[in-house]
Design a protein around this motif. Structure first.
Motif, PDB file in Angstrom:
ATOM      1  N   VAL A 175      41.600  43.825  54.019  1.00  0.00           N
ATOM      2  CA  VAL A 175      42.716  43.836  54.972  1.00  0.00           C
ATOM      3  C   VAL A 175      44.013  44.187  54.251  1.00  0.00           C
ATOM      4  N   ILE A 176      44.204  43.634  53.063  1.00  0.00           N
ATOM      5  CA  ILE A 176      45.391  43.961  52.280  1.00  0.00           C
ATOM      6  C   ILE A 176      45.376  45.440  51.908  1.00  0.00           C
ATOM      7  N   ALA A 177      44.237  45.928  51.404  1.00  0.00           N
ATOM      8  CA  ALA A 177      44.135  47.337  50.993  1.00  0.00           C
ATOM      9  C   ALA A 177      44.395  48.293  52.156  1.00  0.00           C
ATOM     10  N   ALA A 178      44.047  47.885  53.363  1.00  0.00           N
ATOM     11  CA  ALA A 178      44.250  48.734  54.532  1.00  0.00           C
ATOM     12  C   ALA A 178      45.731  48.906  54.880  1.00  0.00           C
ATOM     13  N   SER A 179      46.575  48.006  54.381  1.00  0.00           N
ATOM     14  CA  SER A 179      47.993  48.022  54.756  1.00  0.00           C
ATOM     15  C   SER A 179      48.931  48.327  53.600  1.00  0.00           C
ATOM     16  N   THR A 180      48.403  48.800  52.459  1.00  0.00           N
ATOM     17  CA  THR A 180      49.268  49.120  51.322  1.00  0.00           C
ATOM     18  C   THR A 180      48.671  50.284  50.535  1.00  0.00           C
ATOM     19  N   THR A 181      49.515  50.950  49.761  1.00  0.00           N
ATOM     20  CA  THR A 181      49.030  51.976  48.835  1.00  0.00           C
ATOM     21  C   THR A 181      48.907  51.427  47.418  1.00  0.00           C
ATOM     22  N   LEU A 182      49.231  50.159  47.229  1.00  0.00           N
ATOM     23  CA  LEU A 182      49.098  49.534  45.911  1.00  0.00           C
ATOM     24  C   LEU A 182      47.627  49.311  45.579  1.00  0.00           C
ATOM     25  N   PRO A 183      47.280  49.305  44.284  1.00  0.00           N
ATOM     26  CA  PRO A 183      45.903  48.965  43.929  1.00  0.00           C
ATOM     27  C   PRO A 183      45.617  47.501  44.244  1.00  0.00           C
ATOM     28  N   VAL A 184      44.448  47.269  44.801  1.00  0.00           N
ATOM     29  CA  VAL A 184      44.007  45.922  45.142  1.00  0.00           C
ATOM     30  C   VAL A 184      42.724  45.649  44.367  1.00  0.00           C
ATOM     31  N   ILE A 185      42.709  44.520  43.684  1.00  0.00           N
ATOM     32  CA  ILE A 185      41.529  44.081  42.945  1.00  0.00           C
ATOM     33  C   ILE A 185      40.971  42.867  43.671  1.00  0.00           C
ATOM     34  N   GLY A 186      39.719  42.963  44.096  1.00  0.00           N
ATOM     35  CA  GLY A 186      39.082  41.872  44.820  1.00  0.00           C
ATOM     36  C   GLY A 186      38.286  40.972  43.897  1.00  0.00           C
ATOM     37  N   VAL A 187      38.432  39.671  44.105  1.00  0.00           N
ATOM     38  CA  VAL A 187      37.653  38.676  43.365  1.00  0.00           C
ATOM     39  C   VAL A 187      36.775  37.938  44.374  1.00  0.00           C
ATOM     40  N   PRO A 188      35.467  38.221  44.362  1.00  0.00           N
ATOM     41  CA  PRO A 188      34.586  37.463  45.250  1.00  0.00           C
ATOM     42  C   PRO A 188      34.448  36.031  44.744  1.00  0.00           C
ATOM     43  N   ILE A 189      34.559  35.086  45.642  1.00  0.00           N
ATOM     44  CA  ILE A 189      34.472  33.671  45.285  1.00  0.00           C
ATOM     45  C   ILE A 189      33.079  33.149  45.655  1.00  0.00           C
ATOM     46  N   LYS A 190      32.480  32.438  44.715  1.00  0.00           N
ATOM     47  CA  LYS A 190      31.143  31.894  44.932  1.00  0.00           C
ATOM     48  C   LYS A 190      31.173  30.935  46.106  1.00  0.00           C
ATOM     49  N   GLY A 191      30.258  31.151  47.036  1.00  0.00           N
ATOM     50  CA  GLY A 191      30.211  30.296  48.219  1.00  0.00           C
ATOM     51  C   GLY A 191      28.788  30.130  48.695  1.00  0.00           C
ATOM     52  N   MET A 192      28.571  30.447  49.924  1.00  0.00           N
ATOM     53  CA  MET A 192      27.288  30.211  50.581  1.00  0.00           C
ATOM     54  C   MET A 192      26.102  30.864  49.863  1.00  0.00           C
ATOM     55  N   LEU A 193      26.194  32.095  49.503  1.00  0.00           N
ATOM     56  CA  LEU A 193      25.080  32.831  48.899  1.00  0.00           C
ATOM     57  C   LEU A 193      25.380  33.160  47.443  1.00  0.00           C
ATOM     58  N   ASP A 194      25.912  32.187  46.715  1.00  0.00           N
ATOM     59  CA  ASP A 194      26.297  32.348  45.311  1.00  0.00           C
ATOM     60  C   ASP A 194      27.306  33.467  45.105  1.00  0.00           C
ATOM     61  N   GLY A 195      28.059  33.798  46.145  1.00  0.00           N
ATOM     62  CA  GLY A 195      29.088  34.820  46.045  1.00  0.00           C
ATOM     63  C   GLY A 195      28.621  36.214  46.373  1.00  0.00           C
ATOM     64  N   LEU A 196      27.313  36.398  46.572  1.00  0.00           N
ATOM     65  CA  LEU A 196      26.794  37.729  46.888  1.00  0.00           C
ATOM     66  C   LEU A 196      27.361  38.245  48.201  1.00  0.00           C
ATOM     67  N   ASP A 197      27.473  37.364  49.186  1.00  0.00           N
ATOM     68  CA  ASP A 197      28.038  37.768  50.475  1.00  0.00           C
ATOM     69  C   ASP A 197      29.476  38.264  50.307  1.00  0.00           C
ATOM     70  N   ALA A 198      30.272  37.534  49.540  1.00  0.00           N
ATOM     71  CA  ALA A 198      31.666  37.929  49.319  1.00  0.00           C
ATOM     72  C   ALA A 198      31.741  39.225  48.530  1.00  0.00           C
ATOM     73  N   MET A 199      30.917  39.346  47.495  1.00  0.00           N
ATOM     74  CA  MET A 199      30.940  40.545  46.673  1.00  0.00           C
ATOM     75  C   MET A 199      30.597  41.779  47.502  1.00  0.00           C
TER      76      MET A 199
END
Length: 168
Positions: free
Chosen positions: A74-98
Motif C-alpha cells: 500500500v505504501i509502495a503504491a502511493s510513493t516513488t520512494l524505495p520501499v523495503i518490506g519486512v515480513p513478520i513471523k505470524g500464522m504460517l511462520d511468516g510465509l504468508d507475509a513474505m
C-alpha cells in the motif's frame, strides 16, 4: 535532525523485530523515524504518509507487516520512494507475509528481505543511501569490515578448541 529513513509497522507488536533495524540505523548514524500505521485500520493515514514522505525528506521506507502484509505494498503504491518490506513471523511462520510482500503487481515493486530480517532491511536502506552519501558509505564499509573481522576472530578461536580426533 530530520529523518531520511522511515520505519513503519502495522502495530507496536512488531517492535521487537523492527528494533534491530532501529539499532542498525542508529549505529550507522542515519536519522530515522518509527511509526505504527495500519493498512487496514488507518488506510487514509498510510496513504497520506506515503504521499508526503518524499516531501518531508524521507529517502527510503522500511515497512513491516505480518499476516496479510498489505502495508508495504500500500505504501509502495502511493510513493516513488524505495520501499523495503519486512515480513513478520505470524500464522504460517511468516510465509504468508513474505508471499504477500513479494507478489506485487508490475509497476509497484517492494524489495523484500527474509522473515523477521529487520537488520537486513536497514542494511539495504543504508546501502541505498550510501550511493549518494560518502560519509554513510564509509560507515557502511567499516561495518562490513567489522563483520569480516568477527569471522576471522571466531575462526582463530575455533583453531584453539582441542579434540582427540580434530585435525586442524
Amino acid at each position: 535532525m530530520n529523518p531520511i529513513v522511515s520505519i513503519i509497522m502495522g502495530s507496536t507488536s512488531d517492535l521487537p523485530v523492527m528494533e534491530k533495524a532501529c539499532k542498525l540505523l542508529n549505529e550507522m548514524q542515519v536519522p530515522f523515524e518509527v511509526n505504527a500505521l495500519s493498512a487496514h485500520r488507518t488506510p487514509e493515514a498510510v496513504e497520506e504518509f506515503a504521499r508526503n514522505a518524499k516531501g518531508r525528506g524521507i529517502r527510503v521506507i522500511i515497512a513491516a507487516a505480518g499476516m496479510a502484509a498489505a502495508l508495504p505494498g500500500v505504501i509502495a503504491a502511493s510513493t516513488t520512494l524505495p520501499v523495503i518490506g519486512v515480513p513478520i513471523k505470524g500464522m504460517l511462520d511468516g510465509l504468508d507475509a513474505m508471499l504477500s510482500i513479494i507478489q506485487m503487481p508490475p509497476g509497484i515493486p517492494v524489495a523484500t528481505v527474509g522473515v523477521n530480517s529487520a537488520q537486513n532491511a536497514a542494511i539495504l536502506a543504508v546501502e541505498m543511501l550510501a550511493l549518494s552519501d560518502e560519509a554513510i558509505a564509509q560507515r557502511l564499509s567499516d561495518y562490513k569490515s567489522g563483520l569480516k573481522e568477527k569471522i576471522v576472530k571466531a575462526n582463530k578461536e575455533l583453531a584453539e578448541v582441542k579434540y582427540s580426533f580434530k585435525t586442524n
